[in-house]
Scaffold this motif. Structure first.
Motif, mmCIF file in Angstrom:
data_model
loop_
_atom_site.group_PDB
_atom_site.id
_atom_site.type_symbol
_atom_site.label_atom_id
_atom_site.label_comp_id
_atom_site.label_asym_id
_atom_site.label_seq_id
_atom_site.Cartn_x
_atom_site.Cartn_y
_atom_site.Cartn_z
ATOM 1 N N THR A 88 8.155 -3.419 -9.684
ATOM 2 C CA THR A 88 7.746 -3.279 -8.249
ATOM 3 C C THR A 88 6.131 -3.257 -8.287
ATOM 4 N N LEU A 89 5.545 -3.437 -9.256
ATOM 5 C CA LEU A 89 4.105 -3.227 -9.373
ATOM 6 C C LEU A 89 3.354 -4.517 -8.728
ATOM 7 N N ARG A 90 2.427 -4.467 -7.871
ATOM 8 C CA ARG A 90 1.522 -5.333 -7.334
ATOM 9 C C ARG A 90 -0.021 -5.214 -7.885
ATOM 10 N N ILE A 91 -0.246 -6.312 -8.494
ATOM 11 C CA ILE A 91 -1.394 -6.163 -9.096
ATOM 12 C C ILE A 91 -2.576 -7.159 -8.314
ATOM 13 N N PRO A 92 -3.405 -6.681 -7.592
ATOM 14 C CA PRO A 92 -4.435 -7.249 -6.907
ATOM 15 C C PRO A 92 -5.569 -7.700 -8.078
ATOM 16 N N ASP A 93 -6.188 -9.061 -7.682
ATOM 17 C CA ASP A 93 -7.326 -9.609 -8.623
ATOM 18 C C ASP A 93 -8.303 -8.420 -8.426
ATOM 19 N N HIS A 94 -8.622 -7.878 -9.929
ATOM 20 C CA HIS A 94 -9.748 -6.734 -9.973
ATOM 21 C C HIS A 94 -10.652 -7.745 -10.744
ATOM 22 N N PRO A 135 -11.943 -3.009 9.258
ATOM 23 C CA PRO A 135 -11.493 -1.679 9.552
ATOM 24 C C PRO A 135 -11.179 -1.144 8.084
ATOM 25 N N ALA A 136 -11.092 0.230 7.579
ATOM 26 C CA ALA A 136 -10.818 0.488 6.569
ATOM 27 C C ALA A 136 -9.626 1.791 6.650
ATOM 28 N N VAL A 137 -9.065 1.870 5.386
ATOM 29 C CA VAL A 137 -7.841 3.173 5.445
ATOM 30 C C VAL A 137 -8.176 4.024 4.372
ATOM 31 N N THR A 138 -8.352 5.397 4.527
ATOM 32 C CA THR A 138 -8.635 6.253 3.412
ATOM 33 C C THR A 138 -7.464 7.096 3.139
ATOM 34 N N ASP A 139 -6.480 7.245 4.367
ATOM 35 C CA ASP A 139 -5.439 8.369 4.135
ATOM 36 C C ASP A 139 -4.193 7.620 3.446
ATOM 37 N N PRO A 140 -3.717 7.995 2.385
ATOM 38 C CA PRO A 140 -2.731 7.198 1.961
ATOM 39 C C PRO A 140 -1.161 7.254 2.724
ATOM 40 N N GLU A 141 -1.359 8.134 3.493
ATOM 41 C CA GLU A 141 0.012 8.086 4.309
ATOM 42 C C GLU A 141 -0.089 7.138 5.341
ATOM 43 N N LYS A 142 -1.290 7.247 6.162
ATOM 44 C CA LYS A 142 -1.334 6.176 6.961
ATOM 45 C C LYS A 142 -1.466 4.551 6.496
ATOM 46 N N ALA A 143 -2.021 4.485 5.259
ATOM 47 C CA ALA A 143 -2.201 3.209 4.725
ATOM 48 C C ALA A 143 -0.632 2.582 4.622
ATOM 49 N N LEU A 144 0.372 3.456 4.752
ATOM 50 C CA LEU A 144 1.721 2.685 4.604
ATOM 51 C C LEU A 144 2.273 2.705 5.659
ATOM 52 N N THR A 145 1.656 2.872 6.878
ATOM 53 C CA THR A 145 2.244 2.563 8.288
ATOM 54 C C THR A 145 2.040 1.259 8.864
ATOM 55 N N LEU A 159 1.622 -1.306 0.120
ATOM 56 C CA LEU A 159 2.627 -0.695 -0.885
ATOM 57 C C LEU A 159 2.106 -1.061 -2.319
ATOM 58 N N ALA A 160 1.388 -0.426 -3.236
ATOM 59 C CA ALA A 160 1.090 -0.764 -4.709
ATOM 60 C C ALA A 160 2.254 -0.867 -5.536
ATOM 61 N N PHE A 161 3.169 0.250 -5.501
ATOM 62 C CA PHE A 161 4.564 0.259 -6.305
ATOM 63 C C PHE A 161 5.330 1.132 -5.591
ATOM 64 N N ARG A 162 6.527 1.274 -6.255
ATOM 65 C CA ARG A 162 7.659 2.182 -6.050
ATOM 66 C C ARG A 162 8.026 2.736 -7.315
ATOM 67 N N TRP A 163 8.536 4.006 -7.379
ATOM 68 C CA TRP A 163 9.171 4.393 -8.498
ATOM 69 C C TRP A 163 10.017 5.411 -8.056
ATOM 70 N N GLN A 164 11.385 5.548 -8.282
ATOM 71 C CA GLN A 164 12.383 6.346 -8.044
ATOM 72 C C GLN A 164 13.215 6.744 -9.202
ATOM 73 N N GLN A 165 13.931 7.956 -9.259
ATOM 74 C CA GLN A 165 14.950 8.184 -9.823
ATOM 75 C C GLN A 165 15.853 9.274 -9.371
ATOM 76 N N GLU A 166 17.266 9.307 -9.776
ATOM 77 C CA GLU A 166 17.942 10.479 -9.311
ATOM 78 C C GLU A 166 18.838 10.905 -10.170
#
Ligand code: FES
Ligand code: FES
Lengths: 770, 167
Positions: A88-94, A135-145, A159-166
């Motif tokens: 799920t990883l998204r890699i912007p050009d850095h 405009p900038a976003v610094t709060d990670p929770e807000k960034a995902l809205t 969203l930069a990536f997801r990771w989950q398991q159960e």
């Protein structure tokens, strides 16, 4: 297991004499003729379009040799690397220099090269950039809205990536629970603040190729990446990490400045140096932590935890650095802590924000996990009105249950958590302390006791190997080469201890070399407490191999059958003829004289089959002054178990330094950006690193549970102090404030925050009274 | 560029003359011009103490002093502390007590300790912690540094009576 003389002894470090005389050579101390100096123009905006860059005035300044912008380098330096094993990883050009947009304050925009440092800085001041702020976003929770500004246009959800398991029956456990305990936790961003900032010196010659001195933990990895980024054959690149003034994970990276400086040297055919300023260091060297999460536990009345659920958002910043995507999943994997929890579900979402990247900082992922599980154990204790120690004991796996498999899928090698805890309780006088606390509370004093029991994951493997080589020269000198590239951990001493013991030679005859890809064939580097537990084992195996070769040579020299030659009491002897013996150094000498071998040498690569899991208990006792919010640390005790210890002096040093950093997170440190993405803690004036007078004397003790995954039983100790201490300190403070009804405060627990909590509670009480 | 100014100062006991830009910091003079790189730079704000040297007998942060301000003065850097091969007792104690890890803060730390012990030969632990409060160390947690200063203090104090009786 070898017979030890030096291993386990407090041997003074051989690294020290040059460092305490001031003649140790760090990157900025390296002198080359004709050296040029680079300075970097960095973005003052958290998020802005670059419309135009005017460099004419800078280029005309006397003493300026060259000026480069991102547009000019775009096709000449590759994009910066990251680990990419997550689908799920998204890699912007850095890029080494931003091209048409900047995404955080401090992002490199242009580089000036001049004859001296001051002129290079003058040149930077003359560059004019036409920015169009976004405009900038610094709060990670807000960034995902949905309402958030978008940082990389191709991924509008940030969203930069997801990771989950159960694993295990999480939902079922929550149904069976007597109680559900919840807590939201914030892991603030931290700046690693190695005292030596980063620095790079690059030099190119047609005959020697590219040579780069860089303050790094991973010279070999940097070498491979540089070759790649600049399209050079690897054989033409050499990377040297000279003395490195601390890293703590911040130098476990490939940074923009490394290919940039290499490019400048290639282009200008002169050595070019860049030394990071502290301001740049806080802006553009990785940050640690930066996670916000909500944990939920299903518990039984007796304190047993049946299941956990953890939802976490990781603030990764604007781009990925080398290990950025690996850290949040690490938190997830370590979530079980030192407990037997049958079912665990984790969901990680990583958010792009207009900030510098987060990456591996001391402990990387484990301090976050430990903080979550330890704070949770305290909450459980509080809600069930149980002693926090009891709750922990009730959830420990027993020593006989090791190797112990966690619901997150890890296998803990060995452990005796109860022993470390009971030793700590005894040493600190826990029952007495609780009684004293009761009395103190009666008198209106705020005394708090925090207990944290932790497990940590070290010696990364499989997948992470390390290289070692041992070479007994004809003159009797023993040279040891290691791919681990320590930076203050003292392995020039501890590796020499291991080899001297193995070969039965004098400690002073052993020399350890590392940090130079030109002298050490390959390697990975020093991170994740792996230098001794992986690098040391590679060297141990190489020494064993050398002994086998020596045995064969001895057989020839002593005219005996190889199997009749044995190593006993530092000598190779012929069985039954103990008089006829030779030391390995004599063998090397005589073998050379007899033209059998010019040296006795062997190398080895060790890749552990599993991680190691050191553990321990930290206890902190504090008293709070409610009128000022001041915290006095009255006692700090750590019982750590890192398996076998090679040099207790070094191990204690690591623990003490680690505790200071963990305590720093609990009480002082935070990288703070404002809502516009401006860094408000941009210097050491506003980023509070613990000072000598802030810290108490730590009392240290150990238990010893060797690991079965390597022949020396070493587990690693570099990060334990940091991992164990943060929750111990926070728990102590919260415990102290319990009579005021405080059940949680987010770090750092500054006097102001505590004072406010005290005030709020007094105000609340007054309101109730009315 | 501003015109250069001539300055003369004594560094570790030897007289030196330089032509320097008035804005040149003492730390850069020492490191880049005089080639004494034992004095380190850890911050831009006079906070970390890595650049501490003795100027006219006082410990100063050489990143806050202009080279021209030091004109005519006497500078002692870490390189001037040992007597030839013989380490200074503070250096010896740092080695003995494992008072350093990466070693970057160490020269500044040792010179701050030097200042303390000149002024207070018998400091308490609290006094030591306060005296080195302007020197940051990120590696050691300070404990071994404090131990080293205590040990150095013991070494540097005039010998006790019992020792003299023996002699
Ligand atoms: S470099 Fe002078 S105080 Fe930090
Ligand atoms: S020893 Fe590394 S900063 Fe002090």
């Amino acid at each position: 297991m070898p017979v030890s003389k030096l291993v386990g002894a407090k041997v003074k470090r051989r690294e020290d004499p040059s460092l305490i005389r001031g003649v140790g050579e760090y990157v900025d101390d390296v002198k080359l003729p004709g050296i040029l100096h680079a300075a970097i123009l960095r973005s003052p905006h958290a998020h802005a379009k670059i419309n135009r860059i005017a460099v004419g005035a800078a280029r005309q300044l006397a003493g300026v040799v060259a000026v480069y912008t991102g547009a000019e380098l775009k096709n000449r330096i590759g994009t910066l690397p990251t680990t990419a094993d997550n689908p799920t990883l998204r890699i912007p050009d850095h890029r080494a220099l931003a091209v048409d947009k900047t995404c955080y304050v401090g992002e490199p925009v242009a580089a000036v090269v001049a004859e001296d440092r001051y002129t290079a800085r003058d040149g930077v001041d003359l560059i004019e950039v036409d920015y169009e702020p976004l405009p900038a976003v610094t709060d990670p929770e807000k960034a995902l809205t949905a309402a958030s500004p978008v940082i990389h246009a191709q991924w509008p959800d940030n969203l930069a990536f997801r990771w989950q398991q159960e694993r295990g029956n999480v939902a079922g456990a929550f149904k069976q629970a007597d109680k559900i305990v919840k807590q939201r936790l914030v892991h603030q961003r931290l700046a690693p603040i190695a005292m030596e900032t980063r620095g790079v010196l690059a030099n190119y010659s047609d005959t020697q190729g590219l040579c780069v001195w860089t303050s790094t933990q991973i010279p070999h990895l940097v070498k491979g990446h540089l070759a790649n980024l600049l399209k050079l054959p690897e054989t033409r690149v050499r990377v040297i990490a000279p003395e490195v003034g601390g890293g703590f994970g911040s130098k476990l990276n490939v940074y923009a400045e490394e290919p940039l400086l290499a490019f400048l040297a290639l282009e200008l055919k002169r050595p070019v140096k860049w030394i990071e300023e502290r301001r740049e260091n806080i802006q553009a060297t990785i940050h640690g932590r930066g996670q916000v999460g909500e944990v939920e536990a299903a518990v039984k009345k007796d304190g047993r935890v049946l299941a956990l659920r953890y939802n976490v958002i990781a603030d990764i910043g604007a781009y990925h650095q080398l290990f950025t995507p690996a850290i949040p999943p690490f938190t997830g994997l370590m979530l079980s802590g030192c407990y037997k929890i049958p079912a665990i579900g984790i969901a990680v979402r990583a958010a792009f924000t207009n900030k510098m990247s987060t990456d591996a900082y001391r402990g990387a992922g484990r301090p976050e996990a430990t903080y979550v599980i330890e704070r949770l154990m305290d909450r459980v204790a509080r809600e069930l009105k149980l002693d926090p120690v009891k709750v922990r004991q009730r959830n420990f796996p027993k020593p006989a249950e090791f190797p112990f498999k966690t619901a997150t899928g890890l296998v803990y090698d060995s452990g005796n958590y109860e022993l470390a805890l009971s030793k700590a309780l005894k040493l600190v006088g826990y029952d007495k302390l609780r009684a004293e606390q009761k009395r103190a509370r009666g008198k209106g004093r705020y005394l708090g006791i925090g207990v944290s029991t932790y497990v940590e994951i070290c010696a990364m493997g499989p997948g992470f190997w390390e290289y070692g080589k041992v070479d007994v020269k004809a003159d009797g000198k023993v040279k040891v080469y290691s791919g681990a590239s320590p930076h203050g951990q003292g392995q020039k001493t501890s590796f020499a201890q291991i080899v001297a013991d193995q070969l039965g030679v004098d400690f002073d005859d052993v020399e350890v070399l590392h940090g130079d890809t030109g002298t050490v064939a390959k390697g990975m580097g020093t991170f994740g407490s792996r230098a001794t537990a992986v690098g040391g084992i590679a060297i141990y195996h190489a020494a064993e191999e050398v002994k086998k070769k020596a045995q064969e040579l001895a057989a020839q020299l002593l005219e005996a059958a190889t199997e009749d030659v044995v190593f006993s009491d530092d000598k190779f002897i012929v069985k039954g003829v103990p008089r006829k013996g030779m030391t390995i150094q004599q063998i090397a000498r005589q073998a050379a004289a007899a033209n059998l071998a010019s040296e006795i040498s062997a190398d080895s690569t060790f890749e552990p089959s599993n991680f190691t899991f050191p553990f321990g208990t930290h206890i902190c006792v504090v008293e709070i002054e409610p009128e000022t919010g001041q915290i006095e640390i009255k006692k700090y005790l750590a019982v750590d178990d890192c398996g076998k210890v090679i040099n207790p002096l070094l191990a204690d040093g690591q623990v003490q330094g680690g505790i200071a950093q963990g305590l720093g997170q609990a009480l002082y440190e935070a990288v703070v950006y404002d809502d516009n993405g401006q860094l408000t803690t941009g210097s050491l004036m506003d980023y509070a690193v613990p000072r000598a007078a802030d810290l108490p004397r730590f009392q240290l003790a150990h238990t010893e549970t060797p690991t079965p995954v390597n022949p020396l039983g070493i587990k690693g100790i570099g990060e334990a102090g940091t991992i164990g201490s943060t929750p111990a300190v926070v728990s102590a403070v919260i415990d102290a404030l319990a009579p005021l009804g405080v059940s949680h405060l987010d770090m750092p627990l500054t006097p102001q925050k505590i004072w406010r909590a005290c005030q709020a509670s007094t105000a609340a009480k007054k309101r109730v009274r009315k | 560029m501003a015109t250069k100014k001539p300055i003369t100062l004594s560094i570790n006991g030897s007289e030196k003359s330089y032509e320097v830009e008035p804005r040149l910091l003492l730390v850069h003079l020492l490191r880049d011009v005089a080639g004494l790189t034992g004095t380190h730079i850890g911050c831009d704000t006079s906070i970390c103490g890595a650049c501490t040297v003795m100027l006219n007998g006082n410990a100063v942060k050489s990143c806050t002093v202009l080279a021209v301000q030091a004109d005519g003065g006497e500078v002692l850097t870490i390189e001037g502390l040992a007597r030839g091969v013989k380490l200074h007792p503070i250096q010896e104690a740092f080695w003995e007590c494992h008072g350093l890890q990466c070693g970057f803060c160490t020269p500044g730390m040792i010179l701050s300790a030097h200042q303390l012990l000149q002024r207070n030969p018998k400091p308490t632990e609290t006094e030591i912690r306060h005296a080195i409060d302007g020197n940051l160390c990120r590696c050691t947690g300070y404990q071994h540094i404090v131990d080293a200063v205590q040990q150095a203090a013991k070494q540097m104090r005039p010998k006790t009576k019992s020792v003299r009786r023996k002699a």
